[in-house]
Design a protein around this motif. Structure first.
Motif, mmCIF file in Angstrom:
data_model
loop_
_atom_site.group_PDB
_atom_site.id
_atom_site.type_symbol
_atom_site.label_atom_id
_atom_site.label_comp_id
_atom_site.label_asym_id
_atom_site.label_seq_id
_atom_site.Cartn_x
_atom_site.Cartn_y
_atom_site.Cartn_z
ATOM 1 N N SER A 10 -0.866 -10.298 -3.165
ATOM 2 C CA SER A 10 -1.941 -10.878 -2.353
ATOM 3 C C SER A 10 -1.694 -12.357 -2.105
ATOM 4 O O SER A 10 -2.056 -12.887 -1.054
ATOM 5 N N ASP A 38 -4.052 -6.245 3.360
ATOM 6 C CA ASP A 38 -4.024 -6.262 1.899
ATOM 7 C C ASP A 38 -4.713 -5.010 1.358
ATOM 8 O O ASP A 38 -5.940 -4.962 1.289
ATOM 9 N N GLU A 39 -3.932 -4.023 0.987
ATOM 10 C CA GLU A 39 -4.444 -2.738 0.516
ATOM 11 C C GLU A 39 -5.593 -2.257 1.398
ATOM 12 O O GLU A 39 -6.697 -2.010 0.909
HETATM 13 MG MG LIG Z 1 -3.996 -8.035 -4.490
#
Ligand SMILES: [Mg+2]
Ligand SMILES: Nc1ncnc2c1ncn2[C@@H]1O[C@H](COP(=O)(O)OP(=O)(O)OP(=O)(O)O)[C@@H](O)[C@H]1O
Lengths: 284, 287
Positions: A72, A184-185
């Motif tokens: 991240s 991000d995911e």
């Molecule tokens: Mg992360």
């Protein structure tokens, strides 16, 4: 579109050319000597050790790695949300600042982060409002139907399921018609089935509207399915441990996931992540 | 920093022997809470008036007090008095909350000011209004007859609103703010697009409590000598000097009703302004 450039040894770069020109020539994501140290009072955490990574323009890059390894952090630096302690990060040969100025960046997080007081359509319009752009007529409707939410334009986030909310987040990410997508995911909070479906849709959308993409994920199979390149990171302090080019033909259909070639890639990545014989906990 | 209590005050639980009589009241929708509370008090009061202090008449019977509500002459005087008090309270409410909200926004934009703002808020909260009231009444003096009422009303709501507003502004999800920043928005854009909205539920919870508080502040100031001649506070002083128990009880009831109405009204506005906190209002996909 699937060619990649990778340099894991900062010192090995050609010393004859002007580094600036070289950076501009290497399009796509280009990270060099990126470091990030978070300091909280007297304690400090090195989230990223000198990291290098490169892809070509409009390629799909996935970042895999154990929790807390700095995935991240890389994405947030590229999005201009953190400033690196050292090193540079360029996308399509331009700095984050330039990309933001030209409104070419789309972003989505694990939480949909929809504003509950806005309707679906109005949430999708948000990046345009922030950028001060009046959307072309029909753009929002197109985006809504692109993510399969026609009829829900006027619904509030509270009335949507988790999967629907994440679709809105993807539509919002596309609102500025980005040439750079940072995810991000994006489907990390969803169940496997929904996630699988949304991955297929994401792939379709990305094929229709090519953009230099970085996706952070924990899913090995989805990384293989979507990506041109998968970069695996090692635990803290984060470094790129290995880069695997996914040389599978496009367009990719869900059936691809049942082929031996696909499984070979999944096995190889699991091995890098968990070591030989280690059972991948979240591969699917 | 203490968080303000935000839930509306429900009628106190009835004692065991009265339990059966009042259980039904719990099914009443919460917005009648203020009114129901008054009703419960009347019932308890009736019993007390028939059993306690019968010699001194300190507790008048409900009919002697309620009768005043149907006395036309009494009504016009009360309306006149209440008008004066509500006017001061409303003005104080407006100013107190405005200053509180501005302060909270400034603190959010300039974090180093937080310690100072906290001090101001806490000091305004800790000084007993009864103690500072006379000082303000003297300062306001004759030039602004109801000035002290407004100031005390403002001071009464200042603390809760500052805290409620700051909590609300901080309650905005970090990812929503990150999103605005990633799209090139400034702190100010994030404030306008995200924080001001996500602060509303918490802000309104504080504004709800501030309404009765402002009214109390205004009446207290009047009781301490502020305001013109036609205010509820003055009426209380007059009734007290004549030991007119029914009149005192009547005024207390009127004050309670006005206070409760203020609370309920702000609550209704809150529901209108922040529909997303109360869940679905339009069926999904309906078009
Ligand atoms: Mg992360
Ligand atoms: N704002 C911050 N302040 C201090 N430390 C931070 C901050 N953000 C991240 N870190 C630290 O940096 C390291 C990397 O965090 P990061 O969020 O990039 O991990 P990640 O790879 O995305 O993990 P996950 O897979 O769990 O999301 C972690 O050790 C984390 O504690």
């Amino acid at each position: 579109m699937t060619g990649t450039h990778l340099d894991r040894h900062a010192g090995s770069r050609s010393s004859t050319t002007d580094p600036r020109a070289e950076a501009r020539a290497a399009t796509g994501i280009n990270i060099q000597g990126l470091e990030k140290v978070f300091s909280m009072g007297r304690r400090s955490v090195q989230a990223l050790a000198s990291t290098n990574l490169g892809t070509t323009q409009n390629s799909f890059l996935s970042l895999l790695g154990p929790s807390g390894c700095g995935k991240s952090t890389i994405l947030r630096i590229l999005a201009g949300l953190e400033t690196p302690t050292a090193g540079t990060a360029l996308i399509n040969g331009r700095s984050t600042w330039e990309i933001q100025r030209d409104h070419q960046l789309g972003i989505a997080f694990q939480e949909a982060a929809l504003l509950p007081w806005r309707t679906v359509a109005s949430n999708i319009r948000l990046p345009l409002e922030v950028a001060g752009i009046t959307p072309e007529p029909g753009l929002i409707d197109d985006l809504v139907s692109l993510v399969g939410l026609s009829g829900f334009e006027k619904a509030k986030p509270g009335q949507l399921s988790g999967g629907m909310r994440q679709r809105v987040a993807i539509a919002r990410c596309l609102a500025v018609q980005p040439t750079v997508m940072l995810l991000d995911e994006p489907f990390g909070a969803l169940d496997d089935m929904t996630r699988q479906r949304l991955n297929v849709e994401l792939l379709r959308i990305w094929t229709e509207r090519p953009a230099t993409t970085l996706m952070v994920t924990h899913g090995i199979a989805e990384a293989v399915f979507l990506s041109d390149v998968v970069a695996v990171m090692s635990p803290r302090p984060g470094r790129i441990a290995e880069v695997v080019e996914i040389d599978l033909p496009r367009p990719r259909l869900p059936e691809l996931q049942r082929t031996p070639e696909f499984h070979e890639y999944v096995d190889r990545l699991s091995e890098i992540l968990f070591g030989r014989g280690g059972a991948p906990a979240d591969a699917h | 920093m203490a968080a303000p209590a935000v839930s509306p005050v429900r009628p106190a639980a009835a004692s065991p022997e009265e339990g059966g009589r009042f259980t039904a009241l719990r099914a009443v929708p919460p917005w009648v809470g203020g009114i129901v509370g008054v009703v419960v008090i009347v019932a308890v009061w009736w019993i007390a008036s028939l059993t306690l202090y019968q010699g001194s008449g300190a507790i008048p019977t409900p009919p002697s007090v309620v009768g005043k509500f149907f006395d036309a002459g009494q009504w016009s005087a009360t309306l006149n008095n209440a008008g004066g008090t509500v006017g001061s309270a409303a003005l104080g409410y407006l100013w107190g909350n405005l200053v509180a909200i501005v302060l909270a926004v400034i603190v959010l934009l300039v974090p180093p000011l937080e310690a100072l703002a906290n001090q101001i808020a806490v000091v305004s909260y800790c000084i007993p209004l009864v103690a500072i009231g006379p000082v303000i009444v003297i300062v306001a003096g004759r030039d602004a007859p109801s000035g002290a009422s407004v100031v005390l009303a403002a001071m009464s709501c200042f603390f809760t609103t500052t805290v409620g507003c700051l909590l609300g502004l901080r309650a905005a999800p970090r990812t929503s703010i990150d999103l605005i920043r990633a799209y090139g928005g400034s702190t100010w854009t994030a404030l306008r697009k995200v924080q001001l909205f996500s602060a509303l539920p918490s802000l309104f919870a504080a504004l709800k409590i501030a309404a009765p508080a402002a009214f109390l502040g205004a009446i207290l100031a009047e009781y301490l000598g502020s305001g013109g001649d036609s205010t509820l506070g003055r009426a209380v002083i007059a009734a007290q000097s004549q030991s007119d128990a029914p009149q005192l009880w009547y005024l207390a009831l009127v004050s309670g009703i006005i206070s409760g109405l203020g609370f309920v009204m702000v609550g209704l506005v809150a529901k209108l302004v922040t529909p997303w906190t109360t869940g679905a209002d339009v069926p999904a996909g309906a078009r």
